[in-house]
Design a protein around this motif. Structure first.
Motif, short mmCIF file in Angstrom:
data_model
loop_
_atom_site.label_atom_id
_atom_site.label_comp_id
_atom_site.label_asym_id
_atom_site.label_seq_id
_atom_site.Cartn_x
_atom_site.Cartn_y
_atom_site.Cartn_z
N SER A 75 0.82 -1.20 0.00
CA SER A 75 0.00 0.00 0.00
C SER A 75 0.87 1.26 0.00
O SER A 75 0.62 2.20 -0.77
CB SER A 75 -0.90 -0.03 1.23
OG SER A 75 -1.72 1.08 1.28
N LYS A 141 -3.15 1.15 6.72
CA LYS A 141 -4.39 1.32 5.97
C LYS A 141 -5.18 2.50 6.52
O LYS A 141 -5.64 3.37 5.78
CB LYS A 141 -5.23 0.04 6.03
CG LYS A 141 -6.45 0.09 5.15
CD LYS A 141 -7.31 -1.13 5.32
CE LYS A 141 -8.27 -0.96 6.47
NZ LYS A 141 -9.11 -2.13 6.71
N GLY A 252 3.67 -2.77 -5.53
CA GLY A 252 2.47 -1.98 -5.29
C GLY A 252 2.35 -0.86 -6.29
O GLY A 252 1.27 -0.57 -6.81
N SER A 256 -0.67 -0.24 -8.85
CA SER A 256 -1.54 0.94 -8.82
C SER A 256 -1.51 1.67 -10.15
O SER A 256 -2.52 2.20 -10.59
CB SER A 256 -1.14 1.87 -7.68
OG SER A 256 0.13 2.40 -7.91
N PRO A 264 -7.59 2.98 -0.57
CA PRO A 264 -6.77 2.48 0.54
C PRO A 264 -7.31 1.16 1.08
O PRO A 264 -6.54 0.33 1.55
CB PRO A 264 -6.89 3.57 1.60
CG PRO A 264 -7.34 4.77 0.89
CD PRO A 264 -8.12 4.32 -0.30
N PHE A 267 -5.91 -2.54 0.10
CA PHE A 267 -4.75 -3.24 0.68
C PHE A 267 -5.00 -3.53 2.16
O PHE A 267 -4.38 -2.95 3.03
CB PHE A 267 -3.49 -2.41 0.50
CG PHE A 267 -3.24 -2.04 -0.93
CD1 PHE A 267 -2.72 -2.97 -1.81
CD2 PHE A 267 -3.54 -0.78 -1.40
CE1 PHE A 267 -2.50 -2.65 -3.13
CE2 PHE A 267 -3.32 -0.45 -2.73
CZ PHE A 267 -2.80 -1.39 -3.59
#
Lengths: 347, 297
Positions: A75, A141, A252, A256, A264, A267
């Motif tokens: 993330s 997160k 990641g 993305s 958010p 993840f």
């Protein structure tokens, strides 16, 4: 001429070969238009998941510590990379270069997170370590969910908890708290995914086969014995953990930048578990296994699409059955005997 | 001051639910050394069973709860027999993944059976047409749900402590958690003992499910997962494997969560809960009441 190679070198070359062949096959199939559009759309995510699985395998398989928060690093990399890419659109107009720069930025941010998390986490052991990685994953997160980033002529603006940004002329929001990053320019390509996979493999194999790698594996096998011969526990654990985090961050970023929007909440704990499933199914410490498991399990839900509503149920049953079968002493004993007989025939 | 008291009470109430769930985790961990990730989803099944018994068949809530306990107990035993028992000798990661597979299975089965639309859980605990009692001209409110939850938690704790301390089966459970091999040599049936542990944990999960949904009435197939993770955190917080630890960890976690929501920020309350957990584990690496295991070379 007969080349004498050690077993590990042979396995490493086999892994490289499989990845290259898979890339060539899928690339030519895709340019020949033989792939369905869903599968074509899955190529970049598959590469991203493969790299995530490889990086987690470094923590779980090579270092021997269970991590339940790997999605946290993914993330960090995903959001840092996507923000960097959005901010650099005018500075670096070439997509491939911008992707590379964004991935490096994503990896650096994830590595920083890895250092910050590694310092407290690696002092703990076993299930306590696992639960703290889980906790860190959830913290990351919920922090990203409350982060707002905007850009205008003066540069980037940050805000936390609520959107307090007042942007100047021509300014726009990049990261919108719980809404994530909408309207991403998709610059990730299958080729980039392939290159990242190769880089990850080279990094991991070189680390594992080095003096440091042997120290890391010694820690996994017996920490006390390793410590008593003078191996610095914290240093080598951190080395593996931070490398793993950095690779996860790059993956990641690849992920993305291949999506239109990222949230958010994507993840979360379930994603961490998903990556862990790849690693465990592929075999801990076996990089080729992780690659195959990640690719197969990413495609599986797509293949099961004809089952529609039942597909996640089937997925769960497949998961349980595979674990039961691979750990069944009768079945594994049967295969062990089978292979021994084959080897006996060869000699 | 009264607002503080109100928050404290709702914290203890939420914490009691966490404590009951955490008991299931901690008992199973203590005896089988496995993290049973499907536990959170057993909670959800229990809540659904009770919901349908009461709202579709019009049964009395008490009967609904009892039936939910029966169904969850059976479910727990079946899960243990089918998925976990064959993996007794397997590496712990394989068991963990199987438990996660079981969790996916229960969630998706629930989604197919009862759809992913949420259901409003009815308010059970009303006596004399009132939702609760209030003091100081309504400035301090105690809902019946809160009272029942806290009482249920206390009763379960006392009964469970007596059970593990006094009964033969309870002693067998403690013996198994200490040393399975030695317990077997003493004539304890380890497999039965583990099954019983799963049964008790699952029955408690049903109670927790009903109590959780009475306080937070939206019932969905994913209802159990977040409280499951939080309760698991609570179990670790108090020292996993310890029954008083589960109570302490659960209640502290509930209070911290409610206070973080009330006084700091709703959005980052989860982050605060987990941050406290990390700090506690750094100071006491085996949780608040966990046993320190000395490593031998």
């Amino acid at each position: 001429m007969k080349l004498k190679l050690s077993k590990t070198t042979r396995i490493n070359f086999l892994t490289y070969a499989v990845v290259i062949v898979a890339f060539v096959v899928f690339q030519s199939l895709s340019s020949a238009g033989a792939l369905s559009s869903t599968l074509k759309g899955q190529l970049v995510p598959i590469c991203a998941y493969v790299v995530m699985a490889l990086s987690l395998n470094l923590t779980v398989g090579v270092l021997g510590e269970l991590s339940l928060g790997h999605a946290g690093f993914v993330s960090v990399g995903a959001f840092a990379g996507a923000v960097a890419s959005a901010a650099l659109t005018t500075v670096i107009p070439i997509p491939a270069l911008r992707l590379a720069v964004s991935m490096v930025i994503g990896a650096i941010f994830a590595a920083i997170a890895g250092v910050l998390i590694g310092i407290p986490v690696l002092r703990l052991r076993g299930d306590y370590l696992a639960i703290v990685t889980l906790a860190f994953g959830e913290i990351i997160k919920s922090l990203i969910t409350n982060f707002y980033i905007g850009i205008d002529g003066e540069g980037l603006h940050f805000s936390f908890l609520s959107n307090k940004l007042s942007l100047g002329e021509g300014g726009r929001m990049i990261l919108n708290g719980p809404m994530g990053i909408p309207g991403i320019t998709r610059i990730s390509t299958f080729a980039a995914g392939f290159i990242l996979t190769m880089i990850a493999l080279i990094v991991i194999f070189n680390l594992v086969n080095s003096r440091s790698g042997r120290a890391i594996m010694a820690l996994r096998d017996n920490r006390i014995a390793a410590e008593s011969v003078g191996i610095n526990v914290t240093k080598y654990k951190m080395m593996a953990f931070v490398t793993s985090a950095a690779l996860a961050g790059a993956a990641g970023c690849l992920f993305s930048l291949g999506q239109n929007t990222i949230l958010p909440s994507k993840f979360d704990f379930n994603t961490s578990i998903l990556i862990l499933v790849f690693v465990v199914l592929g075999g801990q410490g076996r990089m080729l296994g992780s690659i195959i498991a990640a690719a197969a399990l990413t495609i599986l839900p797509e293949v099961l699409r004809e089952f529609a509503d039942y597909r996640m149920l089937v997925y769960a049953i497949v998961l349980i059955l595979v674990m039961l079968i691979t750990n069944n002493p009768t079945i594994s004993g049967f295969f062990a005997r089978l292979f021994r007989r084959q080897k006996g025939d060869e000699t | 001051m009264l607002t503080f008291l109100n928050h404290l009470i709702s914290g203890i109430s939420l914490g009691s639910v966490y404590a009951i769930i955490a008991l299931g985790y901690t008992m199973v961990y203590g005896i089988a050394k496995m993290l049973n990730f499907a536990h959170g989803d057993v909670i959800m099944v229990g809540a659904y069973v009770c919901f349908f018994m009461v709202s579709s068949f019009g049964l009395h809530p008490i009967i609904g709860i009892l039936l939910a306990m029966v169904v969850c107990t059976l479910l727990g035993i079946v899960i243990e027999r089918l998925a976990y028992k064959p993996l007794r000798q397997a590496p712990s990661l394989a068991v963990l993944i199987t438990a996660i597979g079981m969790s996916y299975f229960l969630q998706n089965a629930a989604q197919l059976l009862w759809t992913s639309n949420y259901k409003m859980f009815p308010a059970f605990f009303t006596f004399g047409g009132k939702n609760g009692v209030s003091f100081f001209d309504g400035r301090l409110n105690l809902s019946w749900t809160t009272i029942v939850t806290i009482l249920a938690c206390l009763v379960i704790m006392v009964v469970l402590t007596l059970f593990t301390d006094k009964t033969k089966l309870g002693k067998a459970m403690r013996a198994c958690s200490e040393d399975k091999g030695a317990a077997q040599l003493m004539g304890i049936n380890v497999n039965t003992t583990i099954s019983v542990t799963f049964a008790i944990g699952s029955a408690l999960a049903a109670v927790a499910g009903v109590l959780l949904c009475s306080a937070y009435p939206t019932l969905m197939p994913t209802t159990g997962s977040m409280p499951g993770i939080k309760a698991f955190t609570a179990a670790v917080f108090g020292g996993i494997g310890s029954i008083p630890g589960a109570l302490l960890g659960g209640i502290l976690l509930g209070i911290i969560e409610i206070f973080a929501k009330a006084y700091i920020s709703t959005q980052v309350s989860d982050a605060i809960v987990f941050a406290v957990l990390i700090i506690v584990l750094l100071v006491k690496p085996t949780g608040l009441l966990g046993k320190q295991i000395r490593e031998k070379v």
